[in-house]
Design an enzyme around this catalytic site. Sequence first.
Site, PDB file in Angstrom:
ATOM      1  CE1 TYR A  43      -3.777   2.564   0.778  1.00  0.00           C
ATOM      2  CE2 TYR A  43      -3.001   3.337   2.197  1.00  0.00           C
ATOM      3  CZ  TYR A  43      -3.106   3.819   1.842  1.00  0.00           C
ATOM      4  OH  TYR A  43      -3.930   4.872   1.722  1.00  0.00           O
ATOM      5  CE  LYS A 103      -3.426   4.786  -2.167  1.00  0.00           C
ATOM      6  NZ  LYS A 103      -4.126   5.656  -2.864  1.00  0.00           N
TER       7      LYS A 103
END
Length: 243
Positions: free
Chosen positions: A141, A145
């Site tokens: 994740y 990002k």
Amino acid sequence: MTKAIIITGAANGIGKVTAQKARDSGYEVYGLDKVKIDAGNPEFSGINWLHTDLSKKHEVEDAIKSLNNKPLFGIINNAAEILGSPWEEFNFDEWDKAIEANLTAPLRLCHGLRKNLVKGGSIVNISSHGGRHAAYASIPYTLTKAAQINLTQSLAANFGPYGVRVNAVVPGWVNTESAKPYIPEVTAEITPLGRNAEPEEIADAILFLLSDKARFINGTQLVVDGGYDAIDYSMYQLDKSFL
């Protein structure tokens, strides 16, 4: 002429609130989400839905084909797969899924619909404060990002000559229903404004970047975290003795 925009991950959280605010502001909203929407739900009235799982290439390509003849004012890449596993048991299937949904799908949408975007239009990528720091278990994740921030700059460089701006919003901790169970109690305490963000506050930042009021803002990050990222937790703990 009504301005048409795409919002991914529009069924919940930040995406849902942004879609509602955009609709209420007069935008023609196309919501992409893997969640199937009840057409009779008044929360979603007036929003056009395309059932799309961004982790699946063929579904993203189908969405692009569905919108191929639609002039677009904006694309808001909000959807994300929040995945992670303990380091000793690192899951490369989750890694692949996160990269496909969080990074490749936004690029695929922007590239596939590049000729649909009108001059004066805007792309807004939703990154995360997690992309600015190390991760222990949520590496898929946070990596995606972080990469979204660089992708934002590269898209800004390529879209700029066509009069289309590209920016990123970087939220801190946000009180969405899906996030609340995972938000550490200390985040509100150490945030200078004394609380976590509400989804509406992130949506307002997104719509600002989409608007003409941000017409010369391009290729940058708008951090919306109440000052959370400015705080060093160890210093906070140390200095509490003086407060």
